[in-house]
Design an enzyme around this catalytic site. Structure first.
Site, short mmCIF file in Angstrom:
data_model
loop_
_atom_site.label_atom_id
_atom_site.label_comp_id
_atom_site.label_asym_id
_atom_site.label_seq_id
_atom_site.Cartn_x
_atom_site.Cartn_y
_atom_site.Cartn_z
CE LYS A 59 0.31 6.12 -6.42
NZ LYS A 59 -0.23 5.24 -5.40
CD GLN A 103 -2.88 5.86 -2.93
OE1 GLN A 103 -2.64 5.58 -4.09
NE2 GLN A 103 -1.94 6.06 -2.03
CG ASP A 126 -0.30 -0.47 -6.07
OD1 ASP A 126 0.81 0.00 -6.35
OD2 ASP A 126 -1.16 0.14 -5.43
#
Ligand code: GUN
Length: 290
Positions: A59, A103, A126
């Site tokens: 990322k 994450q 996200d």
């Protein structure tokens, strides 16, 4: 052996991701030129889970490629939940950070849902904050999880309208299965969701026009479980001896399918490109708000 992406039935997620990234790169340059704003992404990684470390690294590499500023917050495995939430609250307030990504999975002592609730919805690139999840549920999609969006974008690329299609999703995680089901329902597909307690999985998968598999069970789906001319998205990942394997026996199903998204090289690269796109959108929106 890992399959080379050469067959036209095998979706080239890397190529689709490159196309998205090229557009994001232009958008980033334009935003900087017009409003003096450089998009910024902060990632939070708790612990030492090797695949997560790799995904976060990918990322940051993608951010660099498209010109997004990114910073990497690594916290120890034993970090207490309050400290993670404190960090999120600080990032929520920093104007140069437009997107925050925590994450997953996080260590067992952390309640992921509580953590996600603290990410400001406008920075939730996200799509895991319950507000964004709820918006998706009522068909008003804002930031949605990047992997299911990758599936939707691949379908659009191939001009496949999910309306009226039988979609079967295997796996009911919050990251892939549930949002994928909801996003395809929003597009008027007839959606079934299977999971570890489903009786007779094959009776469901074998009637799917579009089959989405995200379980992390290597090789779960074989040719006899797939309908002729089905479109299959393999989103499962198993790491073994430094290699990555999907949930679908690619070589086995290939002669039967219309299209298949492989592991690696399918939806994975698109997930990251879409995260870049979301970060750019977040920066655009926040630059108008301020
Ligand atoms: N873990 C596996 N996939 C994802 C993802 O798309 N986002 C985050 N934050 N964690 C993940």
């Amino acid at each position: 052996m890992q399959q080379e992406v050469t067959d036209p039935r095998v979706i080239d997620g890397k190529k689709l991701a490159q196309d998205i990234e090229a557009k994001v790169k232009k958008g980033v340059a334009q935003l900087e030129k017009e409003r003096g704003v450089k998009p910024g992404l902060a990632t939070i990684l708790v612990g030492e889970h090797p695949p997560s470390k790799l995904y976060v690294k990918l990322k940051h590499w993608a951010s660099k490629r498209v010109g997004i500023y990114s910073e990497d917050h690594k916290l120890p495995e034993t970090e207490v939940q309050e400290e993670i939430i404190n960090l999120i609250e600080i990032l929520n307030k920093r104007p140069e950070i437009h997107g925050i990504l925590v994450q997953l999975p996080m260590p067992g002592h952390i309640d992921e849902r509580t953590v996600m609730m603290h990410i400001a919805p406008q920075k939730d690139v996200d799509g895991f904050n319950p507000l964004n999840m709820g918006r998706m549920f009522i068909g008003s999609e804002g930031f949605v999880p990047c992997t299911p969006e990758g599936i939707v974008r691949a379908l659009e690329h191939y001009d496949i309208d999910p309306r009226g299609k039988d979609v079967v999703v295997v796996g009911h995680s919050n990251v892939v299965g549930k949002p994928a089901a909801m996003m395809l329902l929003n597009r008027n597909a007839t959606v079934s969701v299977c999971h570890v307690f489903t009786k007779d999985l094959k009776s469901h998968t074998a009637r799917a026009d579009i089959l989405i598999v995200a379980t992390g069970v290597r090789g779960l789906i074989k040719a006899d479980m797939v309908k002729e001319e089905a479109i299959v998205f393999d989103v499962g990942i198993t790491w073994m001896d430094g290699k990555v394997y999907g949930d679908v026996e690619l070589e086995d199903v290939l002669p039967k399918v219309k299209l298949v998204s492989p592991v690696p090289g399918g939806v994975g690269p698109m997930t990251i490109a879409i995260l870049m796109e979301h970060t750019l959108s977040a920066a655009r929106m926040q630059s108008l708000d301020s």
